[in-house]
Design a protein around this motif. Structure first.
Motif, short mmCIF file in Angstrom:
data_model
loop_
_atom_site.label_atom_id
_atom_site.label_comp_id
_atom_site.label_asym_id
_atom_site.label_seq_id
_atom_site.Cartn_x
_atom_site.Cartn_y
_atom_site.Cartn_z
N THR A 18 -4.08 5.75 -4.42
CA THR A 18 -2.64 5.53 -4.30
C THR A 18 -1.87 6.74 -4.80
O THR A 18 -0.93 7.22 -4.15
CB THR A 18 -2.22 4.28 -5.09
N ARG A 32 1.22 3.89 0.13
CA ARG A 32 0.71 3.04 -0.96
C ARG A 32 -0.13 1.90 -0.40
O ARG A 32 -1.22 1.60 -0.91
CB ARG A 32 1.89 2.50 -1.77
N LYS A 64 -4.21 1.66 -1.18
CA LYS A 64 -4.76 0.53 -1.93
C LYS A 64 -5.77 -0.24 -1.07
O LYS A 64 -6.79 -0.73 -1.59
CB LYS A 64 -3.63 -0.39 -2.41
#
Length: 412
Positions: free
Chosen positions: A109, A313, A317
């Motif tokens: 991330t 992001r 993830k």
């Protein structure tokens, strides 16, 4: 305000009335949202806070400071202490892939968001703080989603652990980098000393908090009302002391919860009497975060950068959770649900962003301009995504169709 001061003189002042009415509206809206849509109450809290922020509600300033900063830190500290108390470190010895999963999703991330911000021609001094802001998920939002859906199971527990660990990484690295920014001319030795002092204060207060509660639990029942009051009072005191000495209050509380969990020979349950106080603090910080974030300067380029941050992001993830899922004991469907449960952003990201805004006057406005819209969007959308994931995993106590139209009193 002039009319108020002329006719009435309340002891707490007009801002207290404003916040009381705002929280009352948030409570009612959250209840109606859950009753008629099945979504968690946090969605209603955030909507009320966002509307208040867009309308220019001036009950809290930016960057966070004074009473507003203390309330956010206290609320986050209580949430993180509870989350830390649910992490048995011995578990990682039996299932080390969970720790690998945590490190992988947090590191990817940071790297993905950092590279994305550089690709958008933002300076490294802005990209790195934004990457740390994006690293942290929200234990407060996920905790409310779990409570409202009454979820339990592998996905729920795995998500809580990963969210807590990502908060630990973001708070630790954010505190260290903010101290480096504050001491640009101190040299490596001076900067390293400032970083070690800030982190050392947080660790010391966390250790003292765990020790004090460990001693108290020898003579007090974990289920006692007095234990709940003592716990809240010690966390509040630790929050004030950590902030005064230059440490991180949320980090200290998280470490205190983890250390207390390891020192307890038997499982320690969160005091039932503290539930109402914890819920009030959680609602307060969620409304406050939305109010502050909504006051950001919205524009086309800012919205584009915020959406790019969110997309990077989400992808990072997902890849991190997937890489660590091999040998972790979870199916790929469960891994996907865990990844979705990591989407919410809220108070911890706001605290990290506020640290950088205070530390750097030159880049603070750029950091806040992108971080605040992203936090607001993911406080709402993240809660919705996490709720869907928990239902898809089959870990909610009630099917979604049965939640809609049911009041809280009707649910067993």
């Amino acid at each position: 305000m002039n009319l108020w001061t002329q006719w009435l003189r309340p002891s707490a002042g007009f801002p207290t009335v404003q916040w009381s009415l705002l929280l009352a509206a948030a409570t009612l809206t959250g209840h109606l949202v859950q009753r008629h849509s099945g979504l968690p109450k946090v969605v209603g809290y955030t909507l009320v806070g966002a509307i208040a922020g867009f309308l220019g509600f001036g009950g809290v300033g930016w960057p966070l400071q004074g009473v507003g900063l203390f309330l956010v830190e206290l609320g986050v500290a209580v949430v993180l202490f509870e989350a830390g108390g649910r992490i048995p470190l011995r578990w990682f010895g039996h299932n080390p892939m969970v720790l690998v999963q945590s490190v992988a999703e947090s590191a990817l991330t940071w790297f993905a968001v950092y590279q994305t911000m550089l690709w958008l021609d933002l300076p490294a001094a802005v990209a790195s703080p934004l990457a740390l802001v994006a690293m942290a998920a929200s234990p407060a939002v996920l905790g409310r989603v779990v409570a409202d859906t009454r979820a339990a199971g592998l996905v729920t527990e795995r998500a809580i652990v990963l969210v807590t660990l990502s908060s630990l990484y973001a708070l630790t690295l954010g505190c260290a980098q903010a101290e480096l920014i504050r001491h640009p001319d101190a040299g490596w030795i001076g900067a390293a000393g400032a970083v070690l002092l800030a982190l050392g204060v947080s660790v010391a207060i966390g250790l003292l908090l765990a020790l004090a509660l460990r001693l108290a639990l020898r003579v007090m029942s974990p289920a006692s009302e007095n234990t709940a009051i003592l716990l809240l009072a010690l966390i509040a005191a630790g929050t004030a002391i950590a902030a005064h000495l230059g440490g991180s209050a949320p980090l200290a509380a998280l470490l205190g919860g983890i250390l207390l969990r390891q020192s307890q020979p038997r499982p320690w349950a969160w005091p039932r009497q503290l539930g109402a106080a914890s819920s009030l603090l959680t609602m307060l910080i969620l409304v406050l975060v939305a109010t502050v974030a909504a006051q950001a300067e919205w524009s086309g380029p800012v919205a584009g950068a915020a959406l790019a941050l969110i997309a990077a992001r989400l992808l990072a993830k997902a890849v991190g959770v997937g890489l660590g899922n091999v040998g972790s004991g979870a199916s790929w469907r469960q891994a996907l649900c865990v990844n979705c449960a990591l989407m919410p952003m809220s108070a911890i990201s706001l605290l990290v962003a506020s640290q950088f805004v205070v530390a750097s006057a030159a880049t603070g406005h750029l950091i806040a301009g992108i971080a605040l819209p992203a936090i607001l969007l993911m406080e709402v959308l993240g809660a919705v995504i996490a709720t869907i994931a928990i239902h898809r995993a089959g870990e909610s106590a009630k099917p979604w169709s049965l939640l809609v139209g049911k009041s809280e009193q009707e649910q067993p």
